[in-house]
Design a protein around this motif. Structure first.
Motif, PDB file in Angstrom:
ATOM      1  N   ILE A 168       0.840  -1.207   0.000  1.00 18.08           N
ATOM      2  CA  ILE A 168       0.000   0.000   0.000  1.00 18.08           C
ATOM      3  C   ILE A 168       0.868   1.247   0.000  1.00 18.08           C
ATOM      4  O   ILE A 168       0.628   2.207  -0.737  1.00 18.08           O
ATOM      5  CB  ILE A 168      -0.953  -0.007   1.216  1.00 18.08           C
ATOM      6  CG1 ILE A 168      -2.063  -1.020   0.994  1.00 18.08           C
ATOM      7  CG2 ILE A 168      -1.535   1.382   1.469  1.00 18.08           C
ATOM      8  CD1 ILE A 168      -3.070  -1.087   2.111  1.00 18.08           C
ATOM      9  N   VAL A 169       1.909   1.237   0.839  1.00 17.66           N
ATOM     10  CA  VAL A 169       2.827   2.373   0.921  1.00 17.66           C
ATOM     11  C   VAL A 169       3.588   2.501  -0.392  1.00 17.66           C
ATOM     12  O   VAL A 169       3.803   3.614  -0.900  1.00 17.66           O
ATOM     13  CB  VAL A 169       3.795   2.210   2.108  1.00 17.66           C
ATOM     14  CG1 VAL A 169       4.770   3.380   2.188  1.00 17.66           C
ATOM     15  CG2 VAL A 169       3.026   2.086   3.417  1.00 17.66           C
ATOM     16  N   ARG A 170       4.002   1.364  -0.970  1.00 20.75           N
ATOM     17  CA  ARG A 170       4.751   1.407  -2.220  1.00 20.75           C
ATOM     18  C   ARG A 170       3.898   1.976  -3.356  1.00 20.75           C
ATOM     19  O   ARG A 170       4.375   2.776  -4.164  1.00 20.75           O
ATOM     20  CB  ARG A 170       5.241   0.016  -2.584  1.00 20.75           C
ATOM     21  CG  ARG A 170       6.170   0.075  -3.797  1.00 20.75           C
ATOM     22  CD  ARG A 170       6.544  -1.266  -4.345  1.00 20.75           C
ATOM     23  NE  ARG A 170       7.412  -1.064  -5.497  1.00 20.75           N
ATOM     24  CZ  ARG A 170       7.318  -1.733  -6.632  1.00 20.75           C
ATOM     25  NH1 ARG A 170       6.411  -2.675  -6.788  1.00 20.75           N
ATOM     26  NH2 ARG A 170       8.145  -1.482  -7.626  1.00 20.75           N
ATOM     27  N   ASN A 171       2.651   1.556  -3.427  1.00 23.60           N
ATOM     28  CA  ASN A 171       1.772   2.071  -4.481  1.00 23.60           C
ATOM     29  C   ASN A 171       1.619   3.584  -4.365  1.00 23.60           C
ATOM     30  O   ASN A 171       1.571   4.303  -5.374  1.00 23.60           O
ATOM     31  CB  ASN A 171       0.404   1.388  -4.404  1.00 23.60           C
ATOM     32  CG  ASN A 171       0.474  -0.075  -4.809  1.00 23.60           C
ATOM     33  OD1 ASN A 171       1.397  -0.477  -5.517  1.00 23.60           O
ATOM     34  ND2 ASN A 171      -0.486  -0.862  -4.362  1.00 23.60           N
ATOM     35  N   PHE A 172       1.553   4.065  -3.120  1.00 29.16           N
ATOM     36  CA  PHE A 172       1.477   5.505  -2.899  1.00 29.16           C
ATOM     37  C   PHE A 172       2.761   6.189  -3.385  1.00 29.16           C
ATOM     38  O   PHE A 172       2.704   7.226  -4.063  1.00 29.16           O
ATOM     39  CB  PHE A 172       1.252   5.797  -1.412  1.00 29.16           C
ATOM     40  CG  PHE A 172       1.546   7.215  -1.019  1.00 29.16           C
ATOM     41  CD1 PHE A 172       0.656   8.229  -1.294  1.00 29.16           C
ATOM     42  CD2 PHE A 172       2.741   7.534  -0.366  1.00 29.16           C
ATOM     43  CE1 PHE A 172       0.929   9.546  -0.946  1.00 29.16           C
ATOM     44  CE2 PHE A 172       3.028   8.837  -0.018  1.00 29.16           C
ATOM     45  CZ  PHE A 172       2.116   9.857  -0.303  1.00 29.16           C
ATOM     46  N   ALA A 173       3.926   5.591  -3.036  1.00 30.30           N
ATOM     47  CA  ALA A 173       5.212   6.177  -3.441  1.00 30.30           C
ATOM     48  C   ALA A 173       5.323   6.230  -4.962  1.00 30.30           C
ATOM     49  O   ALA A 173       5.790   7.236  -5.527  1.00 30.30           O
ATOM     50  CB  ALA A 173       6.360   5.366  -2.844  1.00 30.30           C
ATOM     51  N   ILE A 174       4.904   5.161  -5.638  1.00 30.62           N
ATOM     52  CA  ILE A 174       4.972   5.136  -7.106  1.00 30.62           C
ATOM     53  C   ILE A 174       4.048   6.203  -7.695  1.00 30.62           C
ATOM     54  O   ILE A 174       4.401   6.891  -8.670  1.00 30.62           O
ATOM     55  CB  ILE A 174       4.598   3.736  -7.633  1.00 30.62           C
ATOM     56  CG1 ILE A 174       5.696   2.729  -7.268  1.00 30.62           C
ATOM     57  CG2 ILE A 174       4.382   3.759  -9.140  1.00 30.62           C
ATOM     58  CD1 ILE A 174       5.362   1.296  -7.636  1.00 30.62           C
ATOM     59  N   LYS A 175       2.879   6.368  -7.086  1.00 35.34           N
ATOM     60  CA  LYS A 175       1.921   7.370  -7.577  1.00 35.34           C
ATOM     61  C   LYS A 175       2.502   8.773  -7.457  1.00 35.34           C
ATOM     62  O   LYS A 175       2.404   9.582  -8.390  1.00 35.34           O
ATOM     63  CB  LYS A 175       0.621   7.258  -6.785  1.00 35.34           C
ATOM     64  CG  LYS A 175      -0.499   8.130  -7.333  1.00 35.34           C
ATOM     65  CD  LYS A 175      -1.805   7.848  -6.613  1.00 35.34           C
ATOM     66  CE  LYS A 175      -2.939   8.705  -7.204  1.00 35.34           C
ATOM     67  NZ  LYS A 175      -4.238   8.432  -6.544  1.00 35.34           N
ATOM     68  N   ILE A 176       3.132   9.063  -6.313  1.00 37.43           N
ATOM     69  CA  ILE A 176       3.743  10.382  -6.107  1.00 37.43           C
ATOM     70  C   ILE A 176       4.915  10.577  -7.070  1.00 37.43           C
ATOM     71  O   ILE A 176       5.060  11.633  -7.700  1.00 37.43           O
ATOM     72  CB  ILE A 176       4.231  10.531  -4.646  1.00 37.43           C
ATOM     73  CG1 ILE A 176       3.044  10.571  -3.693  1.00 37.43           C
ATOM     74  CG2 ILE A 176       5.079  11.786  -4.489  1.00 37.43           C
ATOM     75  CD1 ILE A 176       2.159  11.783  -3.845  1.00 37.43           C
ATOM     76  N   ALA A 177       5.767   9.546  -7.194  1.00 37.17           N
ATOM     77  CA  ALA A 177       6.934   9.662  -8.080  1.00 37.17           C
ATOM     78  C   ALA A 177       6.511   9.835  -9.534  1.00 37.17           C
ATOM     79  O   ALA A 177       7.116  10.613 -10.282  1.00 37.17           O
ATOM     80  CB  ALA A 177       7.824   8.425  -7.923  1.00 37.17           C
TER      81      ALA A 177
END
Length: 792
Positions: free
Chosen positions: A473-482
């Motif tokens: 969940i955290v990774r998906n958020f990081a990818i979305k921001i990046a």
């Protein structure tokens, strides 16, 4: 008559020998007693040496072999008996009796006993050689973090846990599933079940492995093998799978927990006997009736059904009361403030009962003031996904420095499980460590950033320092921001890349990461003027890089090409003058002459690659700080390359077959010698194998090394897990100048391996008369005699 004469002669000989022996007991009483005391003293010295080894092994977390424990007990028994014998009051009678004559009977008895005891002591002494003193026990699982209550303390979890445990105890069920939303907290109860199943001895073996979205079969195999105490020496996944399968089938009953399946997993490819394989296993071993039971978790029930689970259990989100209890425990005393408490209750509600959000948000708000809490109240969204994103964005914004934020996003696009060393090389190349002048300082900075992200719960705690992990969940958020803020292009690992991004996107793109994507053909050229990082991990070694491919990437700082066949580097390499980090891992490399154009390169990694000809042009890379040649096919190092890389701080040449020339060799003008290491004043890390110790220069000093793995002699294998930063392996029969550079290494060594100690008395004193203040692990092989007295 001849027969009678022969018999009489034998009888006479026996009688004479027997009488002589009995008289000898009387005459040599003092000698026999002296021999006994000397034998006991030598046995105690040998015992002290073994006890020192035992202490070291125990400190290293090892179990002591039963044979060693039994031997030490026999030493204690025989030495105790010898001491009691020495105090026997009968000794006072063997001198003179009241008639001033020796008490011959007592003298005979005591002397005879002393000689028998010498033989017993010698027998114990001769049994002191062991193949090993200790062994590493099977890895135990790290207990789940229950500082804020176990799953059973939440009613919504307790009932499900009881049902799962009943299913595990049911002999008719072999495949059990657990499913629930991402972030609902499936991993923690699985760890608790793992611990409980082991403690209650429901199975002979219980192991757990994480699967993730893009299954890493080697990683899964390693996790299971470590817990079974199995070393997988095979290199191919199929060979490792067969070895693991063979190990599992030797266990009477085993529970294998596979956490976080995102799609169907081929168990046979991993090496787990199940379905037809398990039935075959039963037929093979009818006398044992082995049982392999699976417990699988996934976000989706259809994935469990594809895995043919027989009973599935749904894990729900926490109810409001449970969510508040967890939030309150995590955030601390700040919620006792009445002005904050009402806001805190609303913030906790907005986390949707998902433990991963509750913990992350609560950690971000710990010790914050009312204004920060009011900002947190803005967490909102029309659905769970929007609220999740809003909550994580709040935590991301509270990270503080742009440096840590950038590193968090890098972890996200590289995740979910990332090698720390790979992260370091990319972060260095991208210039994330502002104001840092050495690689050692950069590594410390990296560690601090990892700790900061783990404290914020944006990185998961890991059971190894070599990797970091991130929740999906955290990774998906990081990818979305990046992707949004930095225009990062990262298609799903293993997907088929049919269409490349638009020209408009590529002109703004800062990073492209292609992990195991199916790519038929690369474009002739990619115009990406803002691109900082390009990573291509190929699933097709025949994929060709067009000659002009890199011409539009003049600002590229990090380039990673993995698993590719490169007969020559494309001429567009000449345009990559800003490149800082270059990695060729698992590549086949031939003509690398273009590499000389990369004048600003600081990190070059050629590990696991086949290099038929080492490029002499490397001498032009005068800014190089890290050179990694580990496990490469290099055999000859050309003269004056290493010595001209004077800015090198880290040099890794482990598991290579480089043939070093002696400094005095007539062929020295053709190949490098170890003497070139003298010209590296900044070197602080070194991995190297030296098969022939005699070629080591006498005046080669290693006083600046902070990290090293140095093997000297032809008996060592490079493979293995090394837990410390300073490892030294010495074959002592090799002609080594112990009084010079090696002694510098020994003063700070943490892992010390010794081979062939024959004929060297008190060997550790000869090696280092200043003691071994940092020694943590000591390994000795082909030991005949050893006396250890200096280990603190």
């Amino acid at each position: 008559m001849d027969v009678v004469s022969s018999i009489a002669s034998k009888i006479a000989e026996y009688v004479v020998v027997s009488i002589g022996r009995q008289i000898g007991y009387v005459l040599f009483y003092k000698d026999n007693f002296k021999y006994l005391m000397k034998a006991v003293e030598e046995l105690e010295v040998a015992s002290d040496g073994i006890k020192h080894l035992v202490e070291i092994e125990i400190r290293n977390g090892k179990e002591i072999e039963a044979a060693v424990q039994n031997w030490l007990k026999s030493v204690d028994d025989i030495t105790k008996e010898a001491r009691q014998f020495r105090e026997d009051p009968q000794h006072a009678k063997v001198g003179c009796s009241k008639w001033a004559f020796p008490d011959l009977k007592s003298r005979h008895q005591l002397s005879r006993k002393a000689k028998k005891m010498v033989e017993l002591v010698a027998d114990v002494h001769n049994k002191r050689n062991f193949d090993r003193v200790g062994y590493l026990p099977t890895l135990q699982s790290i207990p789940p973090n229950t500082a804020f209550g176990s799953s059973e303390s939440f009613e919504s979890r307790h009932s499900v846990m009881k049902q799962i445990m009943r299913a595990l105890a049911n002999p008719k069920l072999k495949n059990i599933g657990v499913y629930g939303l991402g972030g609902v907290g499936k991993t923690t109860p699985m760890k608790e079940i793992h611990t409980k199943a082991k403690d209650d001895k429901l199975f002979d073996e219980v192991v757990m492995a994480s699967v993730t979205k893009s299954p890493d079969f080697i990683g899964i195999q390693d996790e299971i093998a470590d817990q079974l105490g199995l070393q997988l020496a095979e290199k191919s996944p199929s060979g490792r799978a067969r070895r693991l399968h063979d190990r599992i089938k030797r266990v009477k009953s085993i529970l294998i927990i596979l956490d976080d399946l995102c799609s169907r997993l081929d168990l046979q490819e991993v090496g787990i006997p199940f379905g037809n394989a398990q039935e075959n296993l039963k037929r093979e071993m009818k006398s044992i009736h082995p049982t392999c039971k699976l417990l699988l978790t996934s976000r989706r029930r259809d994935v469990l059904q594809e895995m043919e689970t027989e009973e599935d259990f749904r894990l729900e989100v926490l109810n409001q009361n449970e969510a508040w209890r967890l939030f309150e425990a995590m955030v601390g005393n700040v919620v006792k403030d009445t002005t904050i408490r009402s806001i805190a209750i609303e913030v906790a509600k907005n986390c949707n009962g998902l433990p991963v959000l509750i913990v992350t948000v609560a950690r971000a708000l710990r010790n914050k003031d009312i204004y920060d809490w009011e900002e947190a109240m803005k967490l909102e969204g029309v659905d769970n996904m929007e609220r999740t994103h809003s909550a994580l964005e709040f935590c991301y914004n509270w990270l503080g420095s742009d440096e840590v934020k950038a590193f968090f996003l890098l972890c996200g696009i590289m995740g979910p499980s990332i090698e720390v060393e790979y992260l370091f090389k990319c972060a260095m190349g991208l210039g994330m460590f502002k104001g840092i002048t050495t690689t050692e300082e950069a590594r410390k900075k990296l560690h601090k950033m990892i700790v900061a992200l783990q404290a914020s719960c944006l990185l998961l705690e890991s059971d190894t320092t070599a990797k970091v992990k991130m929740h999906d969940i955290v990774r998906n958020f990081a990818i979305k921001i990046a992707s949004k803020d930095q225009h990062v292009y990262i298609p799903e690992a293993g997907s088929e890349l049919i269409e490349w991004p638009t020209e408009n996107f590529l002109t703004r793109c800062s990073m492209i990461l292609l992990f195991w994507c199916h790519i038929d053909k690369l474009p002739e050229r990619l115009d990406c003027p803002k691109l900082n990082l390009f990573c291509l991990v190929s699933d097709d070694c025949s994929l060709q890089i067009p000659t002009s491919f890199f011409e539009g990437m003049q600002n590229l700082r990090v380039l990673d090409l993995t698993s590719m066949d490169l007969p020559s580097l494309p001429t567009s390499f000449l345009s990559l003058t800003n490149l800082q980090t270059l990695g060729f891992e698992d590549c086949s490399l031939e003509d690398m002459t273009s590499i000389g154009a990369l004048k600003n390169l600081e990190i070059l990694c050629l590990c696991n690659s086949s290099i038929t000809k080492f490029p002499g042009e490397l001498v032009q890379l005068i800014h190089l700080r890290i050179l990694d040649l580990s496990n490469s096919g290099i055999e000859v190092m050309p003269l004056n390359i290493i010595s001209n890389l004077t800015r090198l701080e880290e040099l890794y040449m482990g598991n290579t077959s480089i043939k070093w020339d002696p400094e005095s060799s007539p062929n020295h003008h053709k190949s490098a010698s170890l003497a070139e290491l003298r010209q590296l004043p900044n070197l602080i890390a070194l991995d190297i194998e030296i098969k022939e110790g005699w070629i080591l220069p006498r005046d080669l000093m290693f006083e600046k090394l902070e990290k090293y793995k140095i093997f000297i002699g032809d008996v060592w294998k490079w493979s293995g897990n090394y837990e410390t930063s300073k490892t030294l392996k010495l074959k002592l029969s090799t002609n080594i100048h112990l009084e010079h550079g090696i002694k510098i290494l020994l003063r700070r060594v943490e892992d010390l391996y010794l081979d062939e100690l024959n004929g060297i008395s008190d060997v550790l004193f000869q090696l280092n008369d200043e003691g071994f203040a940092h020694l943590r692990h000591l390994y000795i092989q082909t030991m005949l005699k050893l006396s250890i007295s200096l280990i603190q």
